[in-house]
Design a protein around this motif. Structure first.
Motif, mmCIF file in Angstrom:
data_model
loop_
_atom_site.group_PDB
_atom_site.id
_atom_site.type_symbol
_atom_site.label_atom_id
_atom_site.label_comp_id
_atom_site.label_asym_id
_atom_site.label_seq_id
_atom_site.Cartn_x
_atom_site.Cartn_y
_atom_site.Cartn_z
ATOM 1 N N VAL A 197 13.973 -5.191 5.879
ATOM 2 C CA VAL A 197 12.989 -6.229 5.537
ATOM 3 C C VAL A 197 11.590 -5.625 5.437
ATOM 4 O O VAL A 197 10.817 -5.989 4.549
ATOM 5 C CB VAL A 197 13.053 -7.397 6.543
ATOM 6 N N ASP A 198 11.274 -4.669 6.304
ATOM 7 C CA ASP A 198 9.981 -3.987 6.183
ATOM 8 C C ASP A 198 9.871 -3.307 4.822
ATOM 9 O O ASP A 198 8.824 -3.379 4.170
ATOM 10 C CB ASP A 198 9.798 -2.962 7.298
ATOM 11 N N TYR A 242 9.185 -6.070 2.121
ATOM 12 C CA TYR A 242 7.836 -6.611 2.127
ATOM 13 C C TYR A 242 6.777 -5.554 1.832
ATOM 14 O O TYR A 242 5.766 -5.856 1.207
ATOM 15 C CB TYR A 242 7.555 -7.368 3.418
ATOM 16 N N LEU A 243 7.004 -4.327 2.253
ATOM 17 C CA LEU A 243 6.062 -3.273 1.882
ATOM 18 C C LEU A 243 6.047 -3.083 0.369
ATOM 19 O O LEU A 243 4.987 -2.883 -0.223
ATOM 20 C CB LEU A 243 6.420 -1.958 2.586
ATOM 21 N N ASP A 244 7.213 -3.175 -0.266
ATOM 22 C CA ASP A 244 7.251 -3.070 -1.725
ATOM 23 C C ASP A 244 6.470 -4.218 -2.354
ATOM 24 O O ASP A 244 5.710 -3.998 -3.300
ATOM 25 C CB ASP A 244 8.687 -3.051 -2.244
ATOM 26 N N PHE A 245 6.651 -5.426 -1.848
ATOM 27 C CA PHE A 245 5.891 -6.564 -2.377
ATOM 28 C C PHE A 245 4.391 -6.319 -2.205
ATOM 29 O O PHE A 245 3.616 -6.490 -3.144
ATOM 30 C CB PHE A 245 6.249 -7.865 -1.657
ATOM 31 N N LEU A 246 3.980 -5.946 -0.988
ATOM 32 C CA LEU A 246 2.566 -5.774 -0.686
ATOM 33 C C LEU A 246 1.935 -4.658 -1.512
ATOM 34 O O LEU A 246 0.804 -4.795 -1.991
ATOM 35 C CB LEU A 246 2.378 -5.486 0.806
ATOM 36 N N GLU A 247 2.651 -3.561 -1.672
ATOM 37 C CA GLU A 247 2.135 -2.415 -2.413
ATOM 38 C C GLU A 247 2.352 -2.552 -3.922
ATOM 39 O O GLU A 247 1.947 -1.681 -4.679
ATOM 40 C CB GLU A 247 2.806 -1.132 -1.921
ATOM 41 N N TYR A 282 15.624 -4.378 -0.508
ATOM 42 C CA TYR A 282 16.498 -4.888 0.563
ATOM 43 C C TYR A 282 17.968 -4.758 0.172
ATOM 44 O O TYR A 282 18.787 -4.273 0.939
ATOM 45 C CB TYR A 282 16.161 -6.339 0.877
ATOM 46 N N ASP A 283 18.284 -5.190 -1.036
ATOM 47 C CA ASP A 283 19.681 -5.217 -1.482
ATOM 48 C C ASP A 283 20.326 -3.841 -1.493
ATOM 49 O O ASP A 283 21.517 -3.705 -1.198
ATOM 50 C CB ASP A 283 19.785 -5.821 -2.887
ATOM 51 N N ASP A 284 19.568 -2.815 -1.837
ATOM 52 C CA ASP A 284 20.111 -1.456 -1.955
ATOM 53 C C ASP A 284 19.894 -0.616 -0.698
ATOM 54 O O ASP A 284 20.187 0.583 -0.693
ATOM 55 C CB ASP A 284 19.490 -0.746 -3.163
ATOM 56 N N TYR A 285 19.381 -1.235 0.340
ATOM 57 C CA TYR A 285 19.128 -0.522 1.594
ATOM 58 C C TYR A 285 20.441 0.016 2.161
ATOM 59 O O TYR A 285 21.436 -0.705 2.239
ATOM 60 C CB TYR A 285 18.467 -1.471 2.607
ATOM 61 N N GLY A 331 -6.324 -13.236 0.328
ATOM 62 C CA GLY A 331 -5.984 -14.415 -0.462
ATOM 63 C C GLY A 331 -5.358 -14.087 -1.810
ATOM 64 O O GLY A 331 -4.902 -14.984 -2.522
ATOM 65 N N ARG A 332 -5.338 -12.804 -2.150
ATOM 66 C CA ARG A 332 -4.760 -12.388 -3.435
ATOM 67 C C ARG A 332 -3.246 -12.552 -3.398
ATOM 68 O O ARG A 332 -2.604 -12.276 -2.393
ATOM 69 C CB ARG A 332 -5.130 -10.926 -3.717
ATOM 70 N N GLN A 333 -2.691 -13.008 -4.484
ATOM 71 C CA GLN A 333 -1.249 -13.205 -4.555
ATOM 72 C C GLN A 333 -0.571 -11.997 -5.177
ATOM 73 O O GLN A 333 -1.102 -11.373 -6.095
ATOM 74 C CB GLN A 333 -0.907 -14.453 -5.365
ATOM 75 N N VAL A 334 0.587 -11.677 -4.628
ATOM 76 C CA VAL A 334 1.471 -10.671 -5.209
ATOM 77 C C VAL A 334 2.806 -11.353 -5.481
ATOM 78 O O VAL A 334 3.138 -12.364 -4.860
ATOM 79 C CB VAL A 334 1.654 -9.442 -4.285
ATOM 80 N N ILE A 335 3.551 -10.806 -6.391
ATOM 81 C CA ILE A 335 4.834 -11.400 -6.758
ATOM 82 C C ILE A 335 5.922 -10.906 -5.809
ATOM 83 O O ILE A 335 6.043 -9.710 -5.551
ATOM 84 C CB ILE A 335 5.202 -11.044 -8.218
ATOM 85 N N THR A 336 6.685 -11.850 -5.298
ATOM 86 C CA THR A 336 7.841 -11.506 -4.464
ATOM 87 C C THR A 336 9.101 -11.863 -5.240
ATOM 88 O O THR A 336 9.232 -12.967 -5.745
ATOM 89 C CB THR A 336 7.804 -12.240 -3.106
ATOM 90 N N ASP A 337 9.983 -10.911 -5.352
ATOM 91 C CA ASP A 337 11.232 -11.060 -6.101
ATOM 92 C C ASP A 337 12.282 -11.655 -5.172
ATOM 93 O O ASP A 337 12.767 -10.996 -4.266
ATOM 94 C CB ASP A 337 11.666 -9.684 -6.616
ATOM 95 N N ARG A 338 12.634 -12.908 -5.399
ATOM 96 C CA ARG A 338 13.573 -13.625 -4.534
ATOM 97 C C ARG A 338 14.926 -13.826 -5.201
ATOM 98 O O ARG A 338 15.611 -14.787 -4.934
ATOM 99 C CB ARG A 338 12.981 -14.976 -4.135
ATOM 100 N N ARG A 339 15.298 -12.906 -6.044
ATOM 101 C CA ARG A 339 16.567 -12.927 -6.786
ATOM 102 C C ARG A 339 16.987 -14.335 -7.210
ATOM 103 O O ARG A 339 16.735 -14.734 -8.304
ATOM 104 C CB ARG A 339 17.685 -12.275 -5.983
ATOM 105 N N GLU A 340 17.605 -15.084 -6.301
ATOM 106 C CA GLU A 340 18.149 -16.407 -6.642
ATOM 107 C C GLU A 340 17.055 -17.408 -7.013
ATOM 108 O O GLU A 340 17.251 -18.270 -7.852
ATOM 109 C CB GLU A 340 18.967 -17.007 -5.480
ATOM 110 N N ASP A 341 15.908 -17.305 -6.364
ATOM 111 C CA ASP A 341 14.825 -18.267 -6.579
ATOM 112 C C ASP A 341 13.758 -17.761 -7.537
ATOM 113 O O ASP A 341 12.784 -18.462 -7.796
ATOM 114 C CB ASP A 341 14.192 -18.639 -5.239
#
Length: 178
Positions: free
Chosen positions: A54-55, A58-63, A72-75, A108-118
């Motif tokens: 999970v780290d 989320y690090l990928d999302f943040l960076e 996460y899926d390929d971990y 407050g800046r938004q980054v994109i999070t890849d939620r596969r199903e959602d």
């Protein structure tokens, strides 16, 4: 203390808490790391691997690394605690570095999070960081409880932020460069 300072201190706390927890885990007798236990995940091994996976996500999302859900899926889970510990330290250091480079506007800046199903969901950096810290604390607590049923006593994990506690963490904080 500003929110930026708080996030930086929480990132430091993550490194320190994980260091203490893993030093206990490294003392487990053969078979205890992977032994089935009662918790959300069935073992210390599975729980610690989940924290790191999970780290990475989320690090990928943040960076804004572009790996997305595959982080996460390929971990690939670690089978031995020493290698898992080293990988967790690297992730913790990345998180510290990320937090130390933030500005108030970044929170407050938004980054994109890849939620596969959602799908691709924008999230604020400050909200993601708060979630990461809560997530890690939550699952470290589960490992802490699982250690209670092992040959190793669970370490104290809540002595980081107060000056009062400096005497019990000073050597560790200096060793970790915090």
């Amino acid at each position: 203390m500003t929110l930026l300072e708080h996030f930086s201190r929480m990132a430091g706390n993550n490194l320190w808490s994980n260091d203490r927890l893993y030093r206990a885990v490294l003392q487990l007798k053969p078979g205890e790391f992977e032994a089935e236990r009662t918790s959300f995940f069935p073992s210390i091994k599975a729980t610690l691997n989940h924290i790191l996976a999970v780290d990475h996500l989320y690090l990928d999302f943040l960076e804004e690394g572009g790996v997305g859900a595959a982080a996460y899926d390929d971990y690939v889970p670690f089978d031995v605690p020493q290698a898992l510990f080293a990988a967790q330290v690297a992730a913790d250091r990345r998180l510290i570095d990320f937090c130390e480079k933030l500005s108030e506007a970044d929170l407050g800046r938004q980054v994109i999070t890849d939620r596969r199903e959602d799908g691709m969901i924008p999230e604020k950096i400050g909200d993601i960081l708060a979630h990461v810290f809560l997530h890690d604390i939550h699952h470290r607590g589960q490992v802490h409880a699982m250690l209670s049923g092992s040959s190793v006593a669970p370490p104290q994990l809540d002595e980081f932020l107060l000056d009062y506690d400096l005497k019990v963490r000073k050597e560790e904080v200096e060793r970790l460069g915090l």
